[in-house]
Structure formats: C-alpha cells, structure tokens
Write a protein that holds these residues in place. Structure first.
Motif, PDB file in Angstrom:
ATOM      1  N   VAL A 108       0.776  -1.069  -0.048  1.00  0.00           N
ATOM      2  CA  VAL A 108       0.704   0.136   0.125  1.00  0.00           C
ATOM      3  C   VAL A 108       0.875   0.921   0.330  1.00  0.00           C
ATOM      4  O   VAL A 108       0.346   2.273  -0.817  1.00  0.00           O
ATOM      5  CB  VAL A 108      -1.103   0.054   1.311  1.00  0.00           C
ATOM      6  CG1 VAL A 108      -1.931   1.616   1.470  1.00  0.00           C
ATOM      7  CG2 VAL A 108      -1.752  -1.411   0.921  1.00  0.00           C
ATOM      8  N   VAL A 109       1.621   1.448   1.181  1.00  0.00           N
ATOM      9  CA  VAL A 109       2.477   2.816   0.836  1.00  0.00           C
ATOM     10  C   VAL A 109       3.087   2.469  -0.042  1.00  0.00           C
ATOM     11  O   VAL A 109       3.311   4.154  -0.748  1.00  0.00           O
ATOM     12  CB  VAL A 109       3.477   2.814   2.341  1.00  0.00           C
ATOM     13  CG1 VAL A 109       4.063   3.763   2.593  1.00  0.00           C
ATOM     14  CG2 VAL A 109       2.207   2.624   3.708  1.00  0.00           C
ATOM     15  N   THR A 110       4.370   1.878   0.022  1.00  0.00           N
ATOM     16  CA  THR A 110       5.185   2.281  -1.203  1.00  0.00           C
ATOM     17  C   THR A 110       5.089   2.498  -2.428  1.00  0.00           C
ATOM     18  O   THR A 110       4.685   3.023  -3.629  1.00  0.00           O
ATOM     19  CB  THR A 110       6.154   0.967  -1.053  1.00  0.00           C
ATOM     20  OG1 THR A 110       6.510   0.619  -0.201  1.00  0.00           O
ATOM     21  CG2 THR A 110       7.304   1.173  -2.412  1.00  0.00           C
ATOM     22  N   PRO A 111       3.911   1.332  -3.346  1.00  0.00           N
ATOM     23  CA  PRO A 111       3.001   2.194  -4.179  1.00  0.00           C
ATOM     24  C   PRO A 111       2.606   3.153  -4.599  1.00  0.00           C
ATOM     25  O   PRO A 111       2.380   3.826  -5.632  1.00  0.00           O
ATOM     26  CB  PRO A 111       1.626   1.564  -4.553  1.00  0.00           C
ATOM     27  CG  PRO A 111       2.849   0.062  -3.714  1.00  0.00           C
ATOM     28  CD  PRO A 111       3.046   0.507  -2.744  1.00  0.00           C
ATOM     29  N   ALA A 112       1.962   3.170  -3.189  1.00  0.00           N
ATOM     30  CA  ALA A 112       1.177   4.891  -3.158  1.00  0.00           C
ATOM     31  C   ALA A 112       2.021   6.652  -3.292  1.00  0.00           C
ATOM     32  O   ALA A 112       1.967   7.035  -4.217  1.00  0.00           O
ATOM     33  CB  ALA A 112       0.280   5.179  -1.834  1.00  0.00           C
ATOM     34  N   LEU A 113       3.586   5.989  -2.574  1.00  0.00           N
ATOM     35  CA  LEU A 113       4.552   6.695  -2.376  1.00  0.00           C
ATOM     36  C   LEU A 113       5.531   7.293  -4.049  1.00  0.00           C
ATOM     37  O   LEU A 113       5.749   8.476  -4.741  1.00  0.00           O
ATOM     38  CB  LEU A 113       5.561   6.508  -1.213  1.00  0.00           C
ATOM     39  CG  LEU A 113       4.962   7.027  -0.061  1.00  0.00           C
ATOM     40  CD1 LEU A 113       5.909   6.142   0.706  1.00  0.00           C
ATOM     41  CD2 LEU A 113       4.791   8.459  -0.285  1.00  0.00           C
ATOM     42  N   ASN A 114       5.095   5.881  -5.246  1.00  0.00           N
ATOM     43  CA  ASN A 114       5.921   5.847  -5.971  1.00  0.00           C
ATOM     44  C   ASN A 114       5.686   7.305  -6.645  1.00  0.00           C
ATOM     45  O   ASN A 114       6.927   7.796  -7.088  1.00  0.00           O
ATOM     46  CB  ASN A 114       5.934   4.779  -6.965  1.00  0.00           C
ATOM     47  CG  ASN A 114       6.763   3.719  -6.352  1.00  0.00           C
ATOM     48  OD1 ASN A 114       7.730   3.851  -5.818  1.00  0.00           O
ATOM     49  ND2 ASN A 114       6.487   1.835  -6.439  1.00  0.00           N
ATOM     50  N   PRO A 115       4.381   7.488  -7.583  1.00  0.00           N
ATOM     51  CA  PRO A 115       4.337   8.942  -8.472  1.00  0.00           C
ATOM     52  C   PRO A 115       4.559   9.751  -7.568  1.00  0.00           C
ATOM     53  O   PRO A 115       4.930  10.600  -8.276  1.00  0.00           O
ATOM     54  CB  PRO A 115       2.414   8.472  -8.569  1.00  0.00           C
ATOM     55  CG  PRO A 115       1.963   6.982  -7.810  1.00  0.00           C
ATOM     56  CD  PRO A 115       2.419   6.704  -6.850  1.00  0.00           C
ATOM     57  N   ILE A 116       4.487   9.392  -6.025  1.00  0.00           N
ATOM     58  CA  ILE A 116       4.754  10.816  -5.339  1.00  0.00           C
ATOM     59  C   ILE A 116       6.543  11.411  -6.036  1.00  0.00           C
ATOM     60  O   ILE A 116       7.259  12.596  -5.592  1.00  0.00           O
ATOM     61  CB  ILE A 116       4.659  11.457  -3.807  1.00  0.00           C
ATOM     62  CG1 ILE A 116       3.483  11.371  -4.047  1.00  0.00           C
ATOM     63  CG2 ILE A 116       4.923  13.089  -2.903  1.00  0.00           C
ATOM     64  CD1 ILE A 116       2.279  11.537  -2.337  1.00  0.00           C
ATOM     65  N   ILE A 117       7.314  10.665  -5.710  1.00  0.00           N
ATOM     66  CA  ILE A 117       8.829  10.497  -4.792  1.00  0.00           C
ATOM     67  C   ILE A 117       9.207  10.549  -7.059  1.00  0.00           C
ATOM     68  O   ILE A 117      10.145  11.141  -7.518  1.00  0.00           O
ATOM     69  CB  ILE A 117       9.533   9.069  -4.411  1.00  0.00           C
ATOM     70  CG1 ILE A 117       8.813   8.639  -3.207  1.00  0.00           C
ATOM     71  CG2 ILE A 117      11.018   8.769  -4.952  1.00  0.00           C
ATOM     72  CD1 ILE A 117       8.656   7.238  -2.564  1.00  0.00           C
ATOM     73  N   TYR A 118       8.623   9.946  -6.852  1.00  0.00           N
ATOM     74  CA  TYR A 118       9.030  10.324  -9.155  1.00  0.00           C
ATOM     75  C   TYR A 118       9.000  11.665 -10.020  1.00  0.00           C
ATOM     76  O   TYR A 118       9.996  12.013  -9.994  1.00  0.00           O
ATOM     77  CB  TYR A 118       8.509   8.523  -9.336  1.00  0.00           C
ATOM     78  CG  TYR A 118       9.827   8.052  -8.932  1.00  0.00           C
ATOM     79  CD1 TYR A 118      11.153   7.645  -9.584  1.00  0.00           C
ATOM     80  CD2 TYR A 118       9.016   6.804  -8.759  1.00  0.00           C
ATOM     81  CE1 TYR A 118      11.770   6.106  -9.307  1.00  0.00           C
ATOM     82  CE2 TYR A 118       9.256   4.933  -8.681  1.00  0.00           C
ATOM     83  CZ  TYR A 118      11.117   5.157  -9.011  1.00  0.00           C
ATOM     84  OH  TYR A 118      11.696   4.256  -9.164  1.00  0.00           O
ATOM     85  N   THR A 119       7.862  11.762  -9.194  1.00  0.00           N
ATOM     86  CA  THR A 119       7.013  13.225  -9.584  1.00  0.00           C
ATOM     87  C   THR A 119       7.788  14.586  -9.237  1.00  0.00           C
ATOM     88  O   THR A 119       7.737  16.012 -10.339  1.00  0.00           O
ATOM     89  CB  THR A 119       5.433  13.505  -9.712  1.00  0.00           C
ATOM     90  OG1 THR A 119       5.293  13.317  -8.523  1.00  0.00           O
ATOM     91  CG2 THR A 119       4.895  11.615 -10.359  1.00  0.00           C
ATOM     92  N   LEU A 120       8.479  14.555  -7.873  1.00  0.00           N
ATOM     93  CA  LEU A 120       8.608  16.104  -6.922  1.00  0.00           C
ATOM     94  C   LEU A 120      10.070  15.904  -8.109  1.00  0.00           C
ATOM     95  O   LEU A 120      10.507  16.777  -8.155  1.00  0.00           O
ATOM     96  CB  LEU A 120       8.946  15.036  -6.132  1.00  0.00           C
ATOM     97  CG  LEU A 120       7.782  15.484  -5.138  1.00  0.00           C
ATOM     98  CD1 LEU A 120       8.480  14.535  -3.950  1.00  0.00           C
ATOM     99  CD2 LEU A 120       7.423  16.317  -5.111  1.00  0.00           C
ATOM    100  N   ARG A 121      10.849  15.039  -9.339  1.00  0.00           N
ATOM    101  CA  ARG A 121      11.726  15.448  -9.868  1.00  0.00           C
ATOM    102  C   ARG A 121      11.443  15.911 -10.922  1.00  0.00           C
ATOM    103  O   ARG A 121      12.256  16.346 -11.778  1.00  0.00           O
ATOM    104  CB  ARG A 121      13.021  13.995 -10.222  1.00  0.00           C
ATOM    105  CG  ARG A 121      13.347  13.325  -8.806  1.00  0.00           C
ATOM    106  CD  ARG A 121      14.024  12.490  -8.805  1.00  0.00           C
ATOM    107  NE  ARG A 121      14.982  12.431 -10.548  1.00  0.00           N
ATOM    108  CZ  ARG A 121      14.954  11.839 -11.356  1.00  0.00           C
ATOM    109  NH1 ARG A 121      13.460  11.386 -12.159  1.00  0.00           N
ATOM    110  NH2 ARG A 121      15.678  12.563 -12.758  1.00  0.00           N
ATOM    111  N   ASN A 122       9.633  16.213 -11.441  1.00  0.00           N
ATOM    112  CA  ASN A 122       9.540  16.857 -12.612  1.00  0.00           C
ATOM    113  C   ASN A 122       9.296  18.206 -12.390  1.00  0.00           C
ATOM    114  O   ASN A 122       8.324  18.877 -11.320  1.00  0.00           O
ATOM    115  CB  ASN A 122       8.151  15.917 -12.627  1.00  0.00           C
ATOM    116  CG  ASN A 122       7.862  16.273 -14.037  1.00  0.00           C
ATOM    117  OD1 ASN A 122       7.404  17.883 -14.454  1.00  0.00           O
ATOM    118  ND2 ASN A 122       7.746  15.849 -15.076  1.00  0.00           N
ATOM    119  N   LYS A 123      10.162  19.178 -13.368  1.00  0.00           N
ATOM    120  CA  LYS A 123      10.306  20.975 -13.103  1.00  0.00           C
ATOM    121  C   LYS A 123       8.499  20.759 -12.995  1.00  0.00           C
ATOM    122  O   LYS A 123       8.220  22.106 -12.063  1.00  0.00           O
ATOM    123  CB  LYS A 123      11.041  21.658 -14.014  1.00  0.00           C
ATOM    124  CG  LYS A 123      12.484  21.044 -13.247  1.00  0.00           C
ATOM    125  CD  LYS A 123      13.272  21.867 -14.853  1.00  0.00           C
ATOM    126  CE  LYS A 123      15.205  21.574 -14.232  1.00  0.00           C
ATOM    127  NZ  LYS A 123      15.156  22.277 -15.174  1.00  0.00           N
TER     128      LYS A 123
END
Length: 231
Positions: free
Chosen positions: A200-215
């Motif tokens: 639950v937690v890791t899949p939910a965090l994946n989009p947040i973690i990766y998109t935070l690098r997107n300007k």
C-alpha cells in the motif's frame, strides 16, 4: 479491495487465492529486478553520458525487460504450483489481508518445510542478489560523484538517484524482512503489518517520489499551494 472494505465476510476461492499468489510474486519480483536495471541505467547515464544512447539502446532495453518478465514468471510459477499441490483439509481462514505464501502454507495438512525452504532460498536469493547489484551500481556511481567538482553538478547527479534509492530501501527492506525470516505465528503477525508498507505505502509513494523531480510538477504544486493559501 474496495468490495472487501464493505463486506463483513472476506471470501475468496481456491483458484482466486492461487491467482493472487502468482500475480503478487510475478509483479513483486519483476519490480525488484527492474529497480536493479534502473540502477545500472543511472550508472551508465552518470558514468558514460556520451555513450548512454549507444549502451542503453532500444534492443538492450527490450532484452532486459523481456528477461525480467520471464525470470519473474518462472519464479512466481514455482511457488504457486508448489503451494497449489498441497492438500488443504483443515481450517480455511487465511491470517492475512491477501493470499500470500506463508499464511496459506499454515493451512496445509502436510509438511511444508520444502515450500518454506524454497521460499527462503529462491526468493531470498533473488531479493538479496538484486539488492547487492543495485548497491554495487551506486558504489560506482558514488566514485563518479566524487569526481564532479561543481556543487551544482553533484546536486543534479544526486537528484537523479535519490528517488530511486528511496524506493529501493522501502521495497527491499520490507521484502527481505518478510521472506527471509523463519515462519512462526509471531512472524506472520509481523509480516501482515510489514506487508502494508510494500503493498500500500510504497506503491502510493512511487508517483510522489518520482514526480517530485519533474520541474513542471513542482511548478504545478507551487501554484496549487499559492492558490490554496490565497483563499
């Protein structure tokens, strides 16, 4: 899952339970291998930026992806078939919120030591070997980072790896904790709690973690925050 939130009795068929085991371990083992490939991709991007498109060409990427899915298929199929062949004649309540191998093995009416050994050795070997290869890639990456003289250059290179490393530690830590330890009643209760992290937690965090690098994503988030504060 949404239906089970509203249902008082959580019922699943034997075929559905075995299907859950197969697809859960298929996708889980695929993810850990893809994370290793991603670490190698970052090593090439930072260590050999001018040769990156030549080394990581389309043919290589397709071969790596195909081999990952094939390996994950046989890994998952092994555990699913070995579990499905067991006789189940006693209690039928799975001590978990989904069908995983260890809780299902507890319901078998025969000796399951072979299944547990396979789980520990095969899955444990897969998880630890891919983790070591991932860490090895980052050892070489760190050597290149030390050679970068400018602070801005180091910051840019580190930002390429930070999101990936976050996911690696979250996923590998929980997976190794769950599948490498011996199976006891206390460990099953702990596994159920830990499973929430990687299901639950890791899949939910994946989009947040990766998109935070997107300007563009950062700019959009700033606009949302400013609009919210101005209300």
């Amino acid at each position: 899952m949404l239906r089970d939130f509203l249902a008082l009795e959580k019922i699943i068929s034997f075929f559905g339970c075995m299907s859950q085991i197969y697809f859960f371990h298929l996708l889980g083992s695929t993810e850990v291998m893809l994370l290793t490939i991603m670490s190698y991709d970052r090593y090439v991007a930072i260590g050999n930026p001018l040769r990156y498109s030549t080394i990581m060409n389309t043919r290589v990427c397709r071969s790596l992806s195909f081999s990952t899915w094939i390996t994950a298929h046989f890994h998952s199929l092994l555990h699913t078939v070995m579990t499905a062949k067991l006789p189940f004649c006693g209690p039928n309540i799975v001590n978990h919120f989904f069908c995983d191998i260890k809780p299902v093995l507890k319901l078998a009416c025969t000796d399951t030591s072979l299944n547990l050994k396979l789980l520990t050795r095969v899955t444990g070997t897969l998880a630890t070997s891919t983790l070591l290869l991932t860490l090895l890639s980052y050892v070489f990456i760190s050597k290149f980072l030390l050679k970068i003289r400018t602070t801005e250059g180091r910051k840019r290179a580190f930002s390429t790896c930070s999101a990936h490393l976050t996911v690696v530690f979250l996923l590998y830590g929980t997976a190794i904790f769950t599948y490498v330890r011996p199976s006891t009643q206390d460990s099953l209760d702990q596994d159920r709690a830990v499973a929430v992290l990687f299901t639950v937690v890791t899949p939910a965090l994946n989009p947040i973690i990766y998109t935070l690098r997107n300007k563009d994503m950062k700019k959009a988030m700033k606009r949302k925050v400013v609009n919210f504060l101005s209300l």
